[in-house]
Design an enzyme around this catalytic site. Structure first.
Site, PDB file in Angstrom:
ATOM      1  N   HIS A 149       0.748  -1.291  -0.032  1.00 25.23           N
ATOM      2  CA  HIS A 149      -0.182   0.053   0.104  1.00 25.23           C
ATOM      3  C   HIS A 149       0.788   1.274  -0.004  1.00 25.23           C
ATOM      4  O   HIS A 149       0.456   2.309   0.712  1.00 25.23           O
ATOM      5  CB  HIS A 149      -0.805  -0.168   1.247  1.00 25.23           C
ATOM      6  CG  HIS A 149      -2.077  -1.090   1.241  1.00 25.23           C
ATOM      7  ND1 HIS A 149      -2.362  -1.533  -0.026  1.00 25.23           N
ATOM      8  CD2 HIS A 149      -2.862  -1.669   1.959  1.00 25.23           C
ATOM      9  CE1 HIS A 149      -3.455  -2.522   0.169  1.00 25.23           C
ATOM     10  NE2 HIS A 149      -3.617  -2.756   1.193  1.00 25.23           N
ATOM     11  N   HIS A 219      -9.510   1.951   0.744  1.00 24.55           N
ATOM     12  CA  HIS A 219      -9.528   0.688   1.520  1.00 24.55           C
ATOM     13  C   HIS A 219     -10.605   0.904   2.563  1.00 24.55           C
ATOM     14  O   HIS A 219     -10.377   0.634   3.975  1.00 24.55           O
ATOM     15  CB  HIS A 219      -8.095   0.765   2.309  1.00 24.55           C
ATOM     16  CG  HIS A 219      -7.703  -0.647   2.386  1.00 24.55           C
ATOM     17  ND1 HIS A 219      -8.603  -1.530   3.137  1.00 24.55           N
ATOM     18  CD2 HIS A 219      -6.445  -1.228   2.240  1.00 24.55           C
ATOM     19  CE1 HIS A 219      -7.589  -2.485   3.344  1.00 24.55           C
ATOM     20  NE2 HIS A 219      -6.443  -2.419   2.807  1.00 24.55           N
ATOM     21  N   GLU A 356     -11.209  -4.119  -2.950  1.00 23.81           N
ATOM     22  CA  GLU A 356     -10.340  -2.941  -3.280  1.00 23.81           C
ATOM     23  C   GLU A 356     -10.159  -3.150  -4.703  1.00 23.81           C
ATOM     24  O   GLU A 356      -9.648  -4.060  -5.339  1.00 23.81           O
ATOM     25  CB  GLU A 356      -8.973  -3.064  -2.369  1.00 23.81           C
ATOM     26  CG  GLU A 356      -9.269  -2.878  -1.046  1.00 23.81           C
ATOM     27  CD  GLU A 356      -8.184  -3.552  -0.377  1.00 23.81           C
ATOM     28  OE1 GLU A 356      -6.899  -3.314  -0.549  1.00 23.81           O
ATOM     29  OE2 GLU A 356      -8.245  -4.503   0.385  1.00 23.81           O
TER      30      GLU A 356
HETATM   31  C1  GLA Z   1      -4.917  -5.378   2.118  1.00 25.71           C
HETATM   32  C2  GLA Z   1      -3.922  -6.633   2.085  1.00 25.71           C
HETATM   33  C3  GLA Z   1      -4.255  -7.103   3.477  1.00 25.71           C
HETATM   34  C4  GLA Z   1      -3.884  -6.348   4.669  1.00 25.71           C
HETATM   35  C5  GLA Z   1      -4.825  -5.055   4.584  1.00 25.71           C
HETATM   36  C6  GLA Z   1      -4.499  -4.430   5.687  1.00 25.71           C
HETATM   37  O1  GLA Z   1      -6.295  -5.810   2.025  1.00 25.71           O
HETATM   38  O2  GLA Z   1      -4.207  -7.344   1.185  1.00 25.71           O
HETATM   39  O3  GLA Z   1      -3.208  -8.310   3.469  1.00 25.71           O
HETATM   40  O4  GLA Z   1      -2.441  -5.975   4.703  1.00 25.71           O
HETATM   41  O5  GLA Z   1      -4.942  -4.595   3.206  1.00 25.71           O
HETATM   42  O6  GLA Z   1      -4.585  -4.727   7.043  1.00 25.71           O
END
Ligand code: GLA
Length: 391
Positions: A149, A219, A356
């Protein structure tokens, strides 16, 4: 080129409302039969708690309200959706996203990106390494051996400039060349619009002055029972995807596409999220539940690529996008260890899911995946819509 077009629709509001459609405390079996309602409502979301100076810039809370009273509250700190109030089957407003009551809580260590704009690169890049424009780069490693991210300097922690006009909020941010290890000065604009038909549309554009990679998303953590104590195991989900990109134990795609047919990953027909989550399956083990990129079937953005629904509130959410992928994350890292969620809630294991919209994880290192390269002179554009119905 990368005519991305995510369309997300959400709804929200600034005050949290709690509905008491419950039968008792939320419980979450893995059988998908969890009938607990959640819905703590509070009308205590206080805009003053979002007024701060972070990175030398002012933060605030902005609320967009539509003609039927649905609303979304967003802070320009990370462009985060803080609350999303949508009507349930009885017409009562329910907050369907997890979040915090103050901007300071969003700054805490280990905060799981609640409601944030994710950039420069949504999801993981193996070991943070990639090559673009003939040059090798090292992005900030912040998730074991990988970058996730956008790394520690990701957009989730940046302050955007904000301008509200009625039911639209424009957020802009210029990411300096080299920020987080990514090349090029990247100028980003994210527009949130709450429509009168209860859809939250998020549009993204970006330009660069050097060849780079981009993969933007949002997110938001949803619980269509209402954000609170219940799990999402009883929420049903359909994803129009015949395949996933399977991952290794560090959640990096192997490069293959795995058909969902006959596996716990088959959401082509709606089923409760909890129905198969307890199945013995290598991919479920690697993800500690669902934490996978679904390879969306060809679509032109006019039909929902995912539909989720709560049997408790009757709230249904449709997701629209023309992105090629969708990360379905079942809240496997939520622990309920703290009670600092909105209204003092503890967000327990699997008390929310994320959908997402995205290009595939680790695309820069997977030549067979759709490209995430953006060149000077091109405009990155994508949008996602989260639309809410209550019948
Ligand atoms: C995304 C990732 C997960 C986790 C979340 C936040 O969805 O794929 O593995 O890291 O973000 O916790």
């Amino acid at each position: 080129m990368r005519a991305k077009n995510n369309t997300l629709v959400f709804l929200s509001g600034c005050a949290l409302v709690l509905l008491a459609a419950c039968k008792g405390p939320a419980t979450g079996g893995s059988d998908g039969k969890d009938t607990a309602a959640a819905v703590a409502v509070t009308d205590t979301l206080n805009p003053k708690n979002f007024e701060a100076v972070i990175n030398g810039k002012n933060t605030k809370l902005y609320t967009l309200t539509n003609k039927s009273g649905a609303s979304v509250s967003i802070t320009n700190y990370g462009g985060r959706v803080v609350s999303l109030m949508v009507p349930d089957k009885a017409g009562k407003l329910v907050d369907v996203v997890l979040g915090y009551d103050s901007v300071q809580t969003y700054q805490k260590k280990g905060e799981p990106y609640f409601g944030a704009i994710i950039g420069r690169y949504g999801n993981r890049i193996a070991k943070g390494k990639f090559t673009v424009g003939g040059k090798a780069y090292q992005a900030d490693v912040n998730d074991g051996v990988n970058t996730l991210h956008g790394g520690r300097k990701g957009f989730f922690g940046q302050v955007f400039d904000a301008e509200q006009s009625g039911q639209t909020l424009n957020l802009t941010y210029t990411s300096p060349d080299g920020e987080g290890g990514y090349p090029g000065k990247l100028t980003v604009k994210v527009t949130y619009t709450l429509t009168d038909d209860n859809a939250l549309k998020i549009e993204y554009t970006a330009n660069t002055d050097k060849e780079t990679i981009v993969n933007l998303t949002n997110h938001a953590y949803f619980n269509l029972n209402g954000a609170g104590d219940s799990t999402i195991l009883n929420n049903t989900l359909m994803i129009a995807a015949d395949g996933i990109t399977p991952v290794d134990t560090t959640l990096i795609p192997t490069g293959k596409i795995q058909p969902v047919k006959g596996t716990p990953f088959d959401f082509t027909t709606a089923k409760a999220i909890g129905k198969d989550i307890g199945t013995t399956d290598e991919q479920l083990k690697n993800g500690k539940g669902y934490d996978h990129n679904f390879v969306l079937n060809k679509n032109d953005g006019s039909k929902p690529i995912a539909i989720a629904s709560s049997p408790v509130t009757g709230i249904t959410m449709e997701v629209y996008t023309v992105e090629p992928g969708l990360q379905f994350y079942s809240g496997n890292f939520l622990t309920g260890a703290t009670h600092d969620g909105k209204g003092g809630k503890a967000y327990v294991l699997r008390s929310a899911f994320c959908l997402e919209t995205q290009h595939f994880p680790d695309s820069p290192n997977q030549p067979a995946f759709p490209s995430t390269v953006l060149k000077p002179g091109q405009t990155y554009h994508t949008s996602s819509t989260y639309k809410f119905l209550n019948k």
